[in-house]
Design a protein around this motif. Structure first.
Motif, PDB file in Angstrom:
ATOM      1  N   ARG A  51       0.729  -1.350   0.050  1.00 48.95           N
ATOM      2  CA  ARG A  51      -0.088  -0.004   0.079  1.00 48.95           C
ATOM      3  C   ARG A  51       1.005   1.216  -0.007  1.00 48.95           C
ATOM      4  O   ARG A  51       0.641   2.303  -0.742  1.00 48.95           O
ATOM      5  N   ALA A  52       1.999   1.209   0.883  1.00 47.60           N
ATOM      6  CA  ALA A  52       2.727   2.349   0.979  1.00 47.60           C
ATOM      7  C   ALA A  52       3.561   2.732  -0.520  1.00 47.60           C
ATOM      8  O   ALA A  52       3.689   3.779  -1.191  1.00 47.60           O
ATOM      9  N   ALA A  53       3.978   1.608  -1.247  1.00 53.06           N
ATOM     10  CA  ALA A  53       4.686   1.920  -2.655  1.00 53.06           C
ATOM     11  C   ALA A  53       3.466   2.271  -3.554  1.00 53.06           C
ATOM     12  O   ALA A  53       3.841   3.210  -4.139  1.00 53.06           O
ATOM     13  N   ALA A  54       2.622   1.656  -3.417  1.00 55.63           N
ATOM     14  CA  ALA A  54       1.503   2.070  -4.386  1.00 55.63           C
ATOM     15  C   ALA A  54       0.951   3.692  -4.218  1.00 55.63           C
ATOM     16  O   ALA A  54       0.694   4.514  -5.009  1.00 55.63           O
ATOM     17  N   ARG A  55       0.866   4.062  -2.816  1.00 59.57           N
ATOM     18  CA  ARG A  55       0.652   5.315  -2.574  1.00 59.57           C
ATOM     19  C   ARG A  55       1.613   6.616  -3.170  1.00 59.57           C
ATOM     20  O   ARG A  55       1.019   7.355  -3.937  1.00 59.57           O
ATOM     21  N   VAL A  56       2.855   6.165  -2.920  1.00 67.53           N
ATOM     22  CA  VAL A  56       3.907   7.011  -3.363  1.00 67.53           C
ATOM     23  C   VAL A  56       4.137   7.101  -5.041  1.00 67.53           C
ATOM     24  O   VAL A  56       4.233   8.023  -5.524  1.00 67.53           O
ATOM     25  N   VAL A  57       3.669   5.790  -5.426  1.00 64.60           N
ATOM     26  CA  VAL A  57       3.995   5.765  -7.153  1.00 64.60           C
ATOM     27  C   VAL A  57       2.735   6.617  -7.706  1.00 64.60           C
ATOM     28  O   VAL A  57       3.020   7.439  -8.510  1.00 64.60           O
ATOM     29  N   LEU A  58       1.541   6.396  -7.208  1.00 61.66           N
ATOM     30  CA  LEU A  58       0.330   7.068  -7.604  1.00 61.66           C
ATOM     31  C   LEU A  58       0.579   8.540  -7.266  1.00 61.66           C
ATOM     32  O   LEU A  58       0.310   9.377  -8.423  1.00 61.66           O
ATOM     33  N   GLY A  59       0.984   8.886  -6.291  1.00 63.59           N
ATOM     34  CA  GLY A  59       1.268  10.469  -6.066  1.00 63.59           C
ATOM     35  C   GLY A  59       2.225  11.213  -6.907  1.00 63.59           C
ATOM     36  O   GLY A  59       1.908  12.127  -7.562  1.00 63.59           O
ATOM     37  N   GLY A  60       3.399  10.218  -7.054  1.00 65.58           N
ATOM     38  CA  GLY A  60       4.532  10.882  -7.940  1.00 65.58           C
ATOM     39  C   GLY A  60       3.914  10.791  -9.447  1.00 65.58           C
ATOM     40  O   GLY A  60       4.209  11.924 -10.188  1.00 65.58           O
ATOM     41  N   ALA A  61       3.053   9.774  -9.837  1.00 63.72           N
ATOM     42  CA  ALA A  61       2.625   9.963 -11.268  1.00 63.72           C
ATOM     43  C   ALA A  61       1.746  10.883 -11.611  1.00 63.72           C
ATOM     44  O   ALA A  61       1.760  11.611 -12.442  1.00 63.72           O
ATOM     45  N   LEU A  62       0.901  11.457 -10.479  1.00 64.80           N
ATOM     46  CA  LEU A  62       0.103  12.673 -10.793  1.00 64.80           C
ATOM     47  C   LEU A  62       0.701  13.670 -10.985  1.00 64.80           C
ATOM     48  O   LEU A  62       0.451  14.689 -11.555  1.00 64.80           O
ATOM     49  N   ALA A  63       1.940  13.884 -10.016  1.00 63.96           N
ATOM     50  CA  ALA A  63       2.676  15.189 -10.008  1.00 63.96           C
ATOM     51  C   ALA A  63       3.386  15.274 -11.130  1.00 63.96           C
ATOM     52  O   ALA A  63       3.236  16.455 -11.756  1.00 63.96           O
ATOM     53  N   LEU A  64       3.911  14.187 -11.808  1.00 66.59           N
ATOM     54  CA  LEU A  64       4.637  14.250 -13.136  1.00 66.59           C
ATOM     55  C   LEU A  64       3.789  14.494 -14.295  1.00 66.59           C
ATOM     56  O   LEU A  64       3.823  15.589 -15.192  1.00 66.59           O
ATOM     57  N   ALA A  65       2.487  13.863 -14.220  1.00 68.75           N
ATOM     58  CA  ALA A  65       1.751  14.182 -15.307  1.00 68.75           C
ATOM     59  C   ALA A  65       0.781  15.463 -15.160  1.00 68.75           C
ATOM     60  O   ALA A  65       0.770  16.250 -16.327  1.00 68.75           O
ATOM     61  N   ALA A  66       0.770  16.159 -13.987  1.00 71.82           N
ATOM     62  CA  ALA A  66       0.293  17.533 -13.938  1.00 71.82           C
ATOM     63  C   ALA A  66       1.264  18.539 -14.589  1.00 71.82           C
ATOM     64  O   ALA A  66       0.855  19.439 -15.227  1.00 71.82           O
ATOM     65  N   THR A  67       2.512  18.298 -14.227  1.00 74.31           N
ATOM     66  CA  THR A  67       3.572  19.362 -14.416  1.00 74.31           C
ATOM     67  C   THR A  67       3.669  19.006 -16.014  1.00 74.31           C
ATOM     68  O   THR A  67       3.906  20.118 -16.550  1.00 74.31           O
ATOM     69  N   PHE A  68       3.815  17.992 -16.480  1.00 74.06           N
ATOM     70  CA  PHE A  68       3.937  17.762 -17.867  1.00 74.06           C
ATOM     71  C   PHE A  68       3.021  18.389 -18.604  1.00 74.06           C
ATOM     72  O   PHE A  68       3.217  18.864 -19.869  1.00 74.06           O
ATOM     73  N   SER A  69       1.827  18.165 -18.260  1.00 71.77           N
ATOM     74  CA  SER A  69       0.732  18.779 -18.923  1.00 71.77           C
ATOM     75  C   SER A  69       0.655  20.332 -19.048  1.00 71.77           C
ATOM     76  O   SER A  69       0.559  20.844 -19.920  1.00 71.77           O
ATOM     77  N   ILE A  70       0.972  20.787 -17.765  1.00 69.27           N
ATOM     78  CA  ILE A  70       1.196  22.295 -17.687  1.00 69.27           C
ATOM     79  C   ILE A  70       2.194  22.858 -18.585  1.00 69.27           C
ATOM     80  O   ILE A  70       1.992  23.741 -19.394  1.00 69.27           O
ATOM     81  N   GLY A  71       3.542  22.338 -18.550  1.00 69.09           N
ATOM     82  CA  GLY A  71       4.504  22.654 -19.379  1.00 69.09           C
ATOM     83  C   GLY A  71       4.158  22.452 -21.099  1.00 69.09           C
ATOM     84  O   GLY A  71       4.426  23.385 -21.689  1.00 69.09           O
ATOM     85  N   SER A  72       3.450  21.396 -21.298  1.00 67.34           N
ATOM     86  CA  SER A  72       3.246  21.211 -22.587  1.00 67.34           C
ATOM     87  C   SER A  72       2.155  22.219 -23.163  1.00 67.34           C
ATOM     88  O   SER A  72       2.277  22.969 -24.340  1.00 67.34           O
ATOM     89  N   LEU A  73       1.067  22.665 -22.151  1.00 60.67           N
ATOM     90  CA  LEU A  73      -0.037  23.681 -22.669  1.00 60.67           C
ATOM     91  C   LEU A  73       0.757  24.933 -22.628  1.00 60.67           C
ATOM     92  O   LEU A  73       0.615  25.759 -23.736  1.00 60.67           O
ATOM     93  N   LEU A  74       1.668  25.504 -21.873  1.00 62.24           N
ATOM     94  CA  LEU A  74       2.557  26.528 -22.128  1.00 62.24           C
ATOM     95  C   LEU A  74       3.325  26.506 -23.349  1.00 62.24           C
ATOM     96  O   LEU A  74       3.474  27.845 -23.963  1.00 62.24           O
ATOM     97  N   GLY A  75       4.045  25.650 -23.643  1.00 60.31           N
ATOM     98  CA  GLY A  75       4.903  25.410 -24.691  1.00 60.31           C
ATOM     99  C   GLY A  75       3.863  25.681 -25.991  1.00 60.31           C
ATOM    100  O   GLY A  75       4.412  26.605 -27.113  1.00 60.31           O
ATOM    101  N   SER A  76       2.953  24.951 -26.080  1.00 59.26           N
ATOM    102  CA  SER A  76       2.030  25.071 -27.378  1.00 59.26           C
ATOM    103  C   SER A  76       1.380  26.425 -27.450  1.00 59.26           C
ATOM    104  O   SER A  76       0.936  26.665 -28.520  1.00 59.26           O
ATOM    105  N   SER A  77       1.033  27.107 -26.381  1.00 59.75           N
ATOM    106  CA  SER A  77       0.551  28.219 -26.513  1.00 59.75           C
ATOM    107  C   SER A  77       1.431  29.412 -26.905  1.00 59.75           C
ATOM    108  O   SER A  77       0.872  30.566 -27.354  1.00 59.75           O
ATOM    109  N   GLY A  78       2.913  29.178 -27.007  1.00 60.67           N
ATOM    110  CA  GLY A  78       3.555  30.277 -27.373  1.00 60.67           C
ATOM    111  C   GLY A  78       3.957  31.241 -26.285  1.00 60.67           C
ATOM    112  O   GLY A  78       4.786  32.073 -26.587  1.00 60.67           O
TER     113      GLY A  78
END
Length: 243
Positions: A213-240
């Protein structure tokens, strides 16, 4: 060895406290490394979503690494300094109380050992002999679970926290800078999530909780953090907005 010392083994408590403190330091180190992995990876992936140039990614990653390590060290120093001040305050208060009312404190110490299961006569014997040996140490161990010689060091805590963060932060930086541009983000995701699974597993092992459970929690939290920041970066990059 005196009979009272055989009954309560007063010197065993500091050893137990020392082991507990070492486990706490180890767990804090795991958490520090976990923070370093997630925070630096999130920054690096976010920038990589906006640009493929190595310079901005390296700059942002190094800034996150240095700033995060200093922040972790400062936070740990402040927290442990407060704990140290509290411990010293309790030691001073107990020392003054022993000078002011030695008989009352002796009776109180005997009551502590009675509550632990000793008979009144044995508890009185233990309290008397330990008071003769080291009154302050006896009261601190029995009443407050403290050792006057084992007060926490904020500098040690700050240094350990910074080192743990730095060690964790190196992984995402290496993972994003070494592969070819097209593989950077996938490599970071895989490396970071694997590392988080390991740190979650170790932290749960130290704490005695469910490792899965502990491993699953931190993996899920890390995946969400990476997905969120990558999405924001991609949006900023594509917006110019980001060149």
């Amino acid at each position: 060895m005196k009979r009272a010392e055989q009954l309560v083994a007063p010197r065993e408590l500091p050893k137990t406290v020392e082991i507990a403190q070492r486990l706490n330091w180890l767990r804090a180190g795991v958490l520090g490394a976990n923070d370093g992995i997630v925070s630096v990876a999130a920054v690096a992936v976010g920038v990589a979503g906006a640009t493929s140039e190595t310079g901005p990614i390296l700059t942002a990653g190094m800034a996150a690494l240095v700033g995060g390590a200093i922040s972790m060290a400062l936070g740990e120093y402040v927290s442990v300094s407060s704990q140290r001040d509290s411990q010293k305050s309790m030691i001073r208060a107990k020392r003054a109380d022993l000078r002011r009312a030695p008989r009352a404190n002796l009776a109180e110490l005997a009551q502590v050992y009675e509550r632990k299961g000793l008979s009144p006569a044995t508890a009185a014997l233990v309290a008397n002999e330990l008071t003769e040996h080291d009154a302050l140490g006896a009261h601190l161990s029995a009443e407050l679970n403290l050792d006057a010689e084992d007060v926490v060091s904020p500098w040690h805590a700050a240094f350990a926290s910074a080192i743990a963060f730095l060690l964790g932060a190196v992984l995402p930086l290496v993972a994003i800078l070494l592969p070819p541009v097209s593989f950077r983000v996938p490599v970071v995701f895989v490396a970071v999530l694997l590392a988080l699974g390991v740190t979650g597993w170790i932290g749960a092992t130290i704490g005695g909780g469910s490792r899965t459970r502990a491993a699953a929690r931190v993996v899920l939290g890390g995946a969400l953090a990476l997905a969120a920041t990558f999405s924001i970066g991609s949006l900023l990059g594509s917006s110019g907005l980001v060149g």
